[in-house]
Design an enzyme around this catalytic site. Sequence first.
Site, mmCIF file in Angstrom:
data_model
loop_
_atom_site.group_PDB
_atom_site.id
_atom_site.type_symbol
_atom_site.label_atom_id
_atom_site.label_comp_id
_atom_site.label_asym_id
_atom_site.label_seq_id
_atom_site.Cartn_x
_atom_site.Cartn_y
_atom_site.Cartn_z
ATOM 1 N N ASP A 233 37.520 36.076 42.322
ATOM 2 C CA ASP A 233 37.931 35.343 43.505
ATOM 3 C C ASP A 233 39.335 34.914 43.368
ATOM 4 O O ASP A 233 40.378 34.619 44.503
ATOM 5 C CB ASP A 233 37.504 33.784 44.629
ATOM 6 C CG ASP A 233 37.369 32.780 43.237
ATOM 7 O OD1 ASP A 233 38.574 32.758 42.290
ATOM 8 O OD2 ASP A 233 36.643 32.174 44.118
ATOM 9 N N ASP B 247 35.010 29.737 48.065
ATOM 10 C CA ASP B 247 34.294 30.791 47.886
ATOM 11 C C ASP B 247 32.591 29.626 47.522
ATOM 12 O O ASP B 247 32.565 28.423 47.459
ATOM 13 C CB ASP B 247 34.924 30.448 45.702
ATOM 14 C CG ASP B 247 33.806 30.718 44.785
ATOM 15 O OD1 ASP B 247 33.100 32.415 45.119
ATOM 16 O OD2 ASP B 247 34.231 30.506 43.590
ATOM 17 N N ASP C 46 36.989 28.915 42.600
ATOM 18 C CA ASP C 46 37.122 28.525 41.000
ATOM 19 C C ASP C 46 38.309 29.989 39.821
ATOM 20 O O ASP C 46 37.893 29.641 38.399
ATOM 21 C CB ASP C 46 36.204 28.075 40.050
ATOM 22 C CG ASP C 46 34.386 28.903 40.500
ATOM 23 O OD1 ASP C 46 35.130 30.375 40.569
ATOM 24 O OD2 ASP C 46 34.141 28.805 40.490
HETATM 25 P P1 ADP Z 1 29.831 35.594 43.720
HETATM 26 O O1 ADP Z 1 31.037 36.239 45.515
HETATM 27 O O2 ADP Z 1 29.447 34.692 45.134
HETATM 28 O O3 ADP Z 1 30.353 34.745 43.016
HETATM 29 P P2 ADP Z 1 29.355 38.068 42.340
HETATM 30 O O4 ADP Z 1 30.063 39.335 43.151
HETATM 31 O O5 ADP Z 1 29.707 37.840 41.425
HETATM 32 O O6 ADP Z 1 28.957 36.852 43.469
HETATM 33 O O7 ADP Z 1 27.874 39.297 43.003
HETATM 34 C C1 ADP Z 1 27.400 39.427 43.809
HETATM 35 C C2 ADP Z 1 25.769 39.785 43.433
HETATM 36 O O8 ADP Z 1 25.639 40.885 42.807
HETATM 37 C C3 ADP Z 1 24.688 38.361 42.892
HETATM 38 O O9 ADP Z 1 25.042 37.994 44.205
HETATM 39 C C4 ADP Z 1 23.931 39.176 42.681
HETATM 40 O O10 ADP Z 1 22.744 39.205 43.697
HETATM 41 C C5 ADP Z 1 24.366 40.604 42.104
HETATM 42 N N1 ADP Z 1 24.964 40.356 40.629
HETATM 43 C C6 ADP Z 1 26.104 40.630 39.908
HETATM 44 N N2 ADP Z 1 25.950 40.480 38.730
HETATM 45 C C7 ADP Z 1 24.113 40.455 38.467
HETATM 46 C C8 ADP Z 1 23.794 40.393 36.567
HETATM 47 N N3 ADP Z 1 24.267 40.310 36.053
HETATM 48 N N4 ADP Z 1 22.449 40.650 36.655
HETATM 49 C C9 ADP Z 1 21.706 40.488 38.176
HETATM 50 N N5 ADP Z 1 22.724 41.007 39.513
HETATM 51 C C10 ADP Z 1 23.800 40.709 39.671
HETATM 52 MG MG MG Z 2 32.924 32.350 42.318
#
Ligand code: ADP
Ligand code: MG
Length: 287
Positions: A236, A38, A232
């Site tokens: 995921d 991740d 973490d």
């Molecule tokens: P990761 O796999 O890195 O944990 P997430 O699935 O949580 O990523 O989020 C993917 C993308 O969605 C973020 O990189 C961002 O572009 C967008 N995103 C998600 N939640 C938010 C939020 N609260 N505000 C702005 N962008 C968001």
């Molecule tokens: Mg993550």
Amino acid sequence: ATPTALMVGTGLTARHGILIKNGEVLETVSAVKTVVFDKTGTITVGQPTVTDVVGEEERVLSVASQLEAGSEHPLAQAILDRAKVFGQIKVEEVNGFEVLPGQGVQGQTSAGPAFVGNQRFLDHQQMNPDLAVSFKTLQNQGKTVVLVGLNQEVIGLIAIQDAPKAQSRQAMATLKTRGLETVMLTGDNQAVAEAIAQEVGIDRVIAEVMPAEKAAHIQQLQEVGPVAFVGDGINDAPALATADVGIAMGSGTDVAIESGNIVLVKNDLTDVATAIDLSAKIFKRIK
Ligand code: ADP
Ligand code: MG
């Protein structure tokens, strides 16, 4: 497997800060072909901070804060922290507030309908050419760039950076010497993911994956051989449970620690290789 040998073995790993929860996983660990990581909170520190605001900063942050006040995403906290620079940005009631997982947040603010999020929002929004150039430049610096939209127009960009952990590069290099393929699996943008992967030396990137799709990607990788997933637990947990070997960061969520087979108590990514080495050693001894 003799219970005594196993106990001695788990005592050995415990001294290294590596918790192996069940003996059966030892054999699987020795057969792992691919290690999937991740990004946020695992390869990176997991404490994103705002580095750049493009557009009229106070207005952009004000609109963004209205929406992010309702989100629990780590990116939201980074934006709210930066907004504090402008003192009291008043958080008002947002009507029809909505969280779109893997995309962002939207709702009706007092200034109009607004959104903060990634490019998945773009098809029905306008972005002027200057903003589009800044957008690309910032992404190529490995920053996560979110768009701030108001009244069907992108009014600005917020770039957020989450630095790689100090040990990430060493951890990948060691796994490579063991002949393992390393993969990053993330919901973040392709360009950002690739910039960070290059920085730490990860072989392969699977980016822009929605939270619900992560487990399916693990299954695909399992066609080549057993897969270990290191995470973490934020977005995921299903991937951790689907992998042949789930490795949870000690700093992870309770769900991660519960669904992982191995816990890295010291949160040190170089312990992934140590866990693999020790497992092989113990497995040979108890066979
Ligand atoms: P990761 O796999 O890195 O944990 P997430 O699935 O949580 O990523 O989020 C993917 C993308 O969605 C973020 O990189 C961002 O572009 C967008 N995103 C998600 N939640 C938010 C939020 N609260 N505000 C702005 N962008 C968001
Ligand atoms: Mg993550």
